[in-house]
Design an enzyme around this catalytic site. Structure first.
Site, short mmCIF file in Angstrom:
data_model
loop_
_atom_site.label_atom_id
_atom_site.label_comp_id
_atom_site.label_asym_id
_atom_site.label_seq_id
_atom_site.Cartn_x
_atom_site.Cartn_y
_atom_site.Cartn_z
CE1 TYR A 111 -3.62 2.57 0.57
CE2 TYR A 111 -2.06 3.54 2.10
CZ TYR A 111 -3.21 3.64 1.34
OH TYR A 111 -3.94 4.80 1.35
CD1 TRP A 113 -1.72 7.48 -0.94
CD2 TRP A 113 -1.71 9.47 -1.98
NE1 TRP A 113 -2.95 8.07 -0.75
CE2 TRP A 113 -2.97 9.29 -1.37
CE3 TRP A 113 -1.46 10.64 -2.67
CZ2 TRP A 113 -3.99 10.24 -1.45
CZ3 TRP A 113 -2.47 11.60 -2.73
CH2 TRP A 113 -3.72 11.39 -2.14
P1 PGD Z 1 3.71 8.06 1.68
O1 PGD Z 1 4.55 8.90 2.56
O2 PGD Z 1 2.95 8.75 0.60
O3 PGD Z 1 2.70 7.34 2.66
O4 PGD Z 1 0.70 6.29 3.61
P2 PGD Z 1 1.73 6.10 2.40
O5 PGD Z 1 2.47 4.85 2.65
O6 PGD Z 1 1.02 6.28 1.11
O7 PGD Z 1 4.58 6.85 1.13
C1 PGD Z 1 4.91 6.71 -0.19
C2 PGD Z 1 6.30 6.12 -0.28
O8 PGD Z 1 6.55 5.82 -1.63
C3 PGD Z 1 7.39 7.07 0.17
O9 PGD Z 1 8.30 6.42 1.02
C4 PGD Z 1 8.09 7.47 -1.14
O10 PGD Z 1 9.44 7.79 -0.99
C5 PGD Z 1 7.87 6.24 -1.96
N1 PGD Z 1 7.94 6.46 -3.42
C6 PGD Z 1 7.68 7.59 -4.10
N2 PGD Z 1 7.80 7.36 -5.43
C7 PGD Z 1 8.15 6.07 -5.59
C8 PGD Z 1 8.42 5.25 -6.74
O11 PGD Z 1 8.34 5.66 -7.88
N3 PGD Z 1 8.74 3.95 -6.50
C9 PGD Z 1 8.84 3.45 -5.25
N4 PGD Z 1 9.19 2.17 -5.12
N5 PGD Z 1 8.61 4.21 -4.15
C10 PGD Z 1 8.25 5.50 -4.32
C11 PGD Z 1 -0.24 7.31 3.61
C12 PGD Z 1 -1.40 6.88 4.52
O12 PGD Z 1 -1.07 7.17 5.88
C13 PGD Z 1 -2.66 7.54 4.16
S1 PGD Z 1 -3.08 7.63 2.51
C14 PGD Z 1 -3.52 7.97 5.10
S2 PGD Z 1 -4.94 8.82 4.66
C15 PGD Z 1 -3.37 7.67 6.53
N6 PGD Z 1 -3.51 8.82 7.34
C16 PGD Z 1 -3.17 8.78 8.64
C17 PGD Z 1 -3.72 9.66 9.64
O13 PGD Z 1 -4.56 10.53 9.36
N7 PGD Z 1 -3.28 9.50 10.90
C18 PGD Z 1 -2.40 8.57 11.25
N8 PGD Z 1 -2.02 8.48 12.52
N9 PGD Z 1 -1.87 7.74 10.34
C19 PGD Z 1 -2.23 7.80 9.06
N10 PGD Z 1 -1.67 6.93 8.14
C20 PGD Z 1 -2.13 6.82 6.78
#
Ligand code: PGD
Length: 765
Positions: A111, A113
């Site tokens: 999972y 983004w």
């Molecule tokens: P990101 O930081 O977007 O978080 O959680 P999510 O895991 O989506 O992580 C994306 C990762 O992908 C990053 O480490 C980035 O470096 C990496 N990445 C970027 N581009 C690429 C690529 O091309 N290839 C690869 N292999 N990696 C890449 C988000 C999630 O957190 C979400 S959506 C929500 S809504 C939640 N919200 C909360 C909240 O409100 N409160 C708490 N306490 N916790 C939450 N967690 C959730």
């Protein structure tokens, strides 16, 4: 200047081939964000991964038994290796796990983004790859909308209908007289969208509505959850009690004869049963304003008046995504629909129900009339899945049964975890428990551009490119601009695209042709575009050829000529355009949910006390409610080392906001280094004393990279709130994430502040 797309906006940049030398917002964006500053500053940061690494214990001893992994994973040094070594080791390990345990033993849920870009979309890439090997255990739903996705189809419609066909913001601006926003209308959240945003419009529509005389009421523990442009009245209930407030509003509508019975009879089912609950027939408790005042802290008189104001005006009831990211998160969401149904305005311009006008840019934008090019992911031969937020439960309890959405499911026994494009050590709750769960698999593989906490908890770490280092194209969900994303610089260090990595692995595993179909990444971009162009031609729509598009600054996609009004068809003809709910109507009582007999989610919306709220016994020890919301200075945990994200840190830690009265009671001052703690864990943060948070509440955004103390992983030195949140589901129905709220206490941090390690690469051997 070359145009480039991120989830949080579009920019134009100049590059010297190595780095971006100039970055400015895309000229078409009326409300650009400073977040674009994170990209260039993070690109060559020391926390970037420059070459493949393997954890030393895994390299020395092979795939880990739990006790060895427990000590090593997240603690041992890494050994830098060549790409050939890494890919040989990984392909051998994949071969072993698929041969010895089968595809059911591989969790490829992955999972996250990741980044903007249609082709290099990390999850699509890893899923396509694992499907070539025989499949993987997948996840369903999201951390964003885990509860909504399950609940809403029973009540009103598929969640995507509510997101992509929401009444247009221009219609709200033009027609609404009152917008009651449960969870606020946060401009920081409404500025991001999966896949990208071209023209930000998080504030403009509110200014327009306000200029016409529309009133906004923001129901949230945090004042700036709705921007100044809305000039909103601020109602700040105790966090987690919105359902009680909404029930009291419904009770006033019911008792004072303000409910639209004509609408309820024609378009809904189950109101009489729900009304009995409101009136106290079922449990002897009338859900009236004094009852709600005792729970929420909102004065009864104001609740009563607000119900009358809502009935007298063209009213939009909107509920943020954050409200469902909590224990019993189904209830305020369902009640939002019920309130809107009682007002009888669903399907009218500017009235009715909305979900997430302040949660993502896509809500209320005109829906493009065409799809987009998409990489086929192949077929997954494994049918086993988990609701996404049950990852730690799955790893800790193989073979255990659990409830989900009317079914009894069993957790698989996972031997290998493959993560590509997400950061579970950012997004999951109770990180110490997740760390324990991550000791169970034999092998953990992570692809990421950065040394995130997840990469540090892996055995095999493969460095990937950022979007500015590869060719792609992209568009945000419900966004009308489709941009070419030409590579702006060469890759950092030895980073490779996920596609190239999977193509190499597939070749080694004898499925190269299945994965690549003989195409390079550029071949795929052209091929997928031309396929799309062909489909559009069949619909009589013309778009430029690939070369012209590739050289352009973006393509405007067609949208409907009239801005949409959600559920207008249903209102006009409920028999001809029934809803997709079991009865075709809005379900105020759901016989299906009732039939599941879940004590934590009965057949109509109710007030259920969460375990941790300011009224619970636990508040005697932990007297502050933590709101762990989305950050303002980055998207989730992405590019936390970037300049803009770093600019808001206090003493190098994530800022935490606290009301002046709470700070005074604890002898704390603005700028202090504080320790936030409860029974699950603790973290450091930098204190910002701010009257914009309700007394009794602190706000610490998610996304500071988890920096566990080597002696105690329950203690994060940086300020990741997920060491404090509980790993519990919203309910047995949806098993959604509940990371939004937790009870905590705060004290001054005494002693020498520990150094952060997460902004440096990990130790190597
Ligand atoms: P990101 O930081 O977007 O978080 O959680 P999510 O895991 O989506 O992580 C994306 C990762 O992908 C990053 O480490 C980035 O470096 C990496 N990445 C970027 N581009 C690429 C690529 O091309 N290839 C690869 N292999 N990696 C890449 C988000 C999630 O957190 C979400 S959506 C929500 S809504 C939640 N919200 C909360 C909240 O409100 N409160 C708490 N306490 N916790 C939450 N967690 C959730």
């Amino acid at each position: 200047m070359t145009v480039h797309l991120t989830h949080w906006g579009t920019f134009e940049a100049v590059s010297d081939g190595e780095r971006l030398t100039e970055v400015r917002p895309w000229r078409g964006d009326p409300e650009p964000l400073p977040l674009i500053g994170n990209v260039a500053s993070a690109q060559h940061h020391p926390a970037r991964i420059a070459q493949p690494h393997v954890r030393k214990g895994w390299l020395d001893h092979g795939p880990g038994a739990p006790d060895r992994a427990a000590k090593g994973r997240g603690g041992e040094p890494f050994v830098p290796v060549t790409w050939d070594t890494a890919l040989d080791l990984l392909s051998g390990e994949l071969r072993r796990v698929y041969r010895d345990y089968g595809a059911e033993a591989v969790y490829g849920g992955s999972y996250g983004w990741a980044s903007a870009g249609r082709f290099h979309h990390a999850q699509s890439q890893v899923h396509r790859f694992l499907n070539c090997l025989g499949g993987y255990v997948r996840h369903v739903n999201s951390y964003s909308l885990g509860t909504s996705t399950v609940l809403l189809p029973y009540v009103i419609a598929d969640v995507n209908v509510l997101l992509t066909q929401a009444t247009a913001k221009s219609v709200v601006a033009g027609h609404s007289e009152l917008v009651v926003a449960f969870g606020g209308l946060s401009p920081k959240n409404a500025a991001v969208s999966p896949g990208g945003v071209s023209r930000h419009n998080a504030r403009g529509w509110m200014s327009a509505a306000r200029a016409r005389g529309c009133r906004f009421v923001s129901v949230s523990p945090i004042r700036d959850d709705t921007p100044a442009e809305a000039q909103a009245e601020w109602i700040a209930p105790r966090p987690g009690t919105d359902a009680a407030l909404m029930l009291a509003l419904a009770q006033v509508l019911d008792a004072d004869g303000l409910a639209d019975t004509g609408f309820l009879d024609r378009y809904t089912v189950g109101y009489p049963r729900f009304a009995r609950y409101l009136r106290g027939d079922a449990d002897g408790v009338v859900k009236d304003p004094p009852w709600a005042e005792a729970i929420t802290g909102v004065p009864a008189a104001r609740i009563r008046e607000l119900a009358h104001e809502m009935a007298a005006a063209r009213t939009l009831v909107t509920v943020s995504w954050s409200l469902q990211r909590a224990r019993h998160g189904e209830q305020p969401l369902w009640l939002g629909v019920v309130l809107a149904a009682m007002l009888g305005q669903i399907g009218l311009p500017g009235g009715g129900f909305g979900h997430g006008y302040g949660s993502a840019a896509l809500v209320g934008e005109p829906e493009p009339q065409v799809g987009l090019p998409r990489l086929p992911q192949g077929r997954n031969a494994v049918s086993t899945y988990i609701p996404v937020a049950r990852i730690a439960d799955m790893l800790l309890n193989p073979g255990a049964g659990y409830d989900y959405n009317g079914q009894r499911l069993t957790y698989p026994d996972i031997r290998l975890v493959y993560w590509c494009g997400g950061n579970p050590f950012h997004h999951h709750q109770d990180l110490a428990r997740l760390r324990e769960a991550f000791t169970r698999p034999q092998t953990v593989v992570v692809h990421d551009p950065f040394w995130t906490a997840t990469a540090r908890h892996a055995d095999i770490v493969l460095p990937v490119t950022m979007t500015i280092e590869r060719d792609d194209y992209g568009a945000g969900q419900n966004d009308r601009m489709f941009f070419p994303m030409r590579a702006l610089t060469r890759p950092h260090g030895e980073a490779r695209d996920d596609y190239t990595i999977f193509a190499d692995l597939a070749e080694r595993l004898g499925v190269g042709k299945d994965f690549t179909e003989g195409r390079t990444a550029m071949d795929w971009l052209r091929y997928l575009y031309e396929q799309w162009l062909g489909e559009l031609a069949e619909q009589g729509r013309a778009v430029p050829g690939f070369e012209e598009f590739w050289a352009s600054d973006g393509l405007e996609l067609p949208v409907a000529s009239e801005p949409q009004v959600a559920f207008a068809d249903f209102r006009a003809d409920p028999e001809g355009h029934p809803l997709t709910t079991p009865t075709g109507k809005i379900e105020i009582f759901s016989a299906t949910i009732d039939g599941y007999r879940y004590p934590d989610c009965p057949g109509h919306p109710v007030w259920r006390e969460p375990g941790e709220w300011l009224g619970s016994p636990a508040a005697e020890r932990f007297g502050l409610q933590l709101v762990a919301n989305q950050p303002r200075s980055r998207l989730h945990s992405q590019l936390d080392v970037g300049a803009h994200s770093q600019s808001v840190k206090i003493a190098g830690r994530e800022p935490v906001r606290m009301h002046p009265s709470d700070a005074q009671a604890r002898g704390l001052r603005d700028g202090d280094l504080v320790r936030i703690f409860n029974d699950r864990g603790a973290c450091l943060a930098g204190l910002s004393v701010d009257g914009a948070v309700r007394p009794g509440v602190i706000q610490l955004s998610t996304g500071a990279w988890y920096d566990p103390d080597p002696a105690d992983p329950r203690f994060c030195r940086h300020g990741n709130p997920n060491v404090l949140t509980a790993d519990l589901p919203s309910s047995s129905l949806s098993q959604g994430c509940t990371g939004q709220l937790a009870l905590v206490e705060v004290e001054a941090y005494r002693g020498t502040p520990p150094e952060l390690s997460v902004t440096r690469p990990p130790a190597t051997a």
